[in-house]
Design a protein around this motif. Structure first.
Motif, mmCIF file in Angstrom:
data_model
loop_
_atom_site.group_PDB
_atom_site.id
_atom_site.type_symbol
_atom_site.label_atom_id
_atom_site.label_comp_id
_atom_site.label_asym_id
_atom_site.label_seq_id
_atom_site.Cartn_x
_atom_site.Cartn_y
_atom_site.Cartn_z
ATOM 1 N N GLY A 73 0.830 -1.192 0.000
ATOM 2 C CA GLY A 73 0.000 0.000 0.000
ATOM 3 C C GLY A 73 0.864 1.241 0.000
ATOM 4 O O GLY A 73 2.066 1.180 0.274
ATOM 5 N N ASP A 74 0.260 2.380 -0.318
ATOM 6 C CA ASP A 74 0.987 3.638 -0.274
ATOM 7 C C ASP A 74 0.673 4.377 1.019
ATOM 8 O O ASP A 74 -0.393 4.190 1.607
ATOM 9 N N TYR A 75 1.597 5.208 1.438
ATOM 10 C CA TYR A 75 1.443 5.974 2.679
ATOM 11 C C TYR A 75 2.368 7.176 2.573
ATOM 12 O O TYR A 75 3.442 7.082 1.973
ATOM 13 N N GLY A 76 1.965 8.303 3.124
ATOM 14 C CA GLY A 76 2.769 9.508 3.008
ATOM 15 C C GLY A 76 4.195 9.319 3.503
ATOM 16 O O GLY A 76 4.414 8.764 4.581
ATOM 17 N N GLN A 77 5.162 9.765 2.721
ATOM 18 C CA GLN A 77 6.566 9.562 3.090
ATOM 19 C C GLN A 77 6.924 10.204 4.424
ATOM 20 O O GLN A 77 7.844 9.761 5.106
#
Length: 199
Positions: A150-154
Motif C-alpha cells: 500500500g501507499d502511505y505519506g513519506q
C-alpha cells in the motif's frame, strides 16, 4: 551486523534526516536472495520511522531501501521469522524502496529505477491501494498482509501528524551479500593482474 561505531554514525544520520528518531533501528531479521541481503529493521522502540528516515538509514549502512522486483525477493523477506510482528494496529507493515511523487496518480518506482508493475514479479496492491490518502510524496509499505502493498505519506511515521493510520514501525533495507562483495573483489584483483601481465 553493524559494529557499535557504525550504528552510532547511522543513528546520527537518521536523527538528522527524520528529526524524530534518536536511536539506531534494531536489526529484526535477514534473508538473502539473488546476491542481495535483505535486512528488516524494527523501530517500534523509537516511535516509528518515516520513509525518508528509513532510506537515509539504509544508505548510511552502504545499502538502500529494498527494491523487491521479484516474487523470490518478496518471499525471502516475508519468510523471515515473525515478520508480521512489525505490523501496527492499523495493518501497516514495514517500508520498502518504492515511491511516487506528490502528484496524485503519479507512477510508482523502485529506488533502483525499476517501475512498479502490479500483477507481475510478485507485486500486488492491497484492496483499494494506492489510495493517496495522505498529502505529499508517497512511500510504499507492506499492507495489510505480508504479500500485498500500500501507499502511505513519506513523512508519516515517527509521531508525524496528519497521517491516517498511525506510525510505521519498520523497514526493509538491502545490502550486497558478503559473498558478492568478495567475488567482486576477486574479480577486480584478476583484472589488475591481467593488466600487469599485458604491460
Amino acid at each position: 551486523q553493524m559494529c557499535i561505531r557504525d550504528r552510532s554514525i547511522a543513528a546520527a544520520v537518521l536523527a538528522s534526516a527524520s528529526g524524530a528518531v534518536s536511536a539506531a533501528p534494531t536489526l529484526f531479521g535477514t534473508a538473502s536472495f539473488g546476491g542481495v541481503t535483505y535486512q528488516v529493521y524494527d523501530t517500534r522502540n523509537d516511535g516509528g520511522i518515516t520513509w525518508t528516515g528509513a532510506r537515509a538509514f539504509s544508505q548510511s549502512i552502504g545499502g538502500d531501501l529494498a527494491s523487491l522486483t521479484s516474487s523470490g525477493a518478496i518471499s525471502a523477506v516475508t519468510g523471515i521469522t515473525s515478520f508480521n510482528n512489525l505490523f501496527n494496529n492499523s495493518g501497516l507493515g514495514p517500508w520498502v524502496g518504492a515511491y511516487a511523487s506528490s502528484t496524485k496518480g503519479s507512477p510508482f518506482s523502485w529506488v533502483n529505477g525499476t517501475a512498479v508493475t502490479p500483477g507481475s514479479n510478485g507485486f500486488s496492491w492491497g484492496t483499494s491501494q494506492p489510495d493517496w490518502a495522505e498529502a505529499g510524496a508517497q512511500g510504499v509499505l507492506f499492507f495489510p498482509s505480508t504479500t500485498s502493498f500500500g501507499d502511505y505519506g513519506q513523512s508519516c511515521g515517527a509521531g508525524a501528524s496528519g497521517c491516517n493510520a498511525g506510525n510505521v514501525y519498520g523497514f526493509v533495507a538491502q545490502v550486497p551479500t558478503p559473498a558478492t562483495i568478495a567475488l567482486l573483489g576477486l574479480g577486480l584483483i584478476g583484472i589488475g593482474a591481467a593488466r600487469r601481465r599485458q604491460a
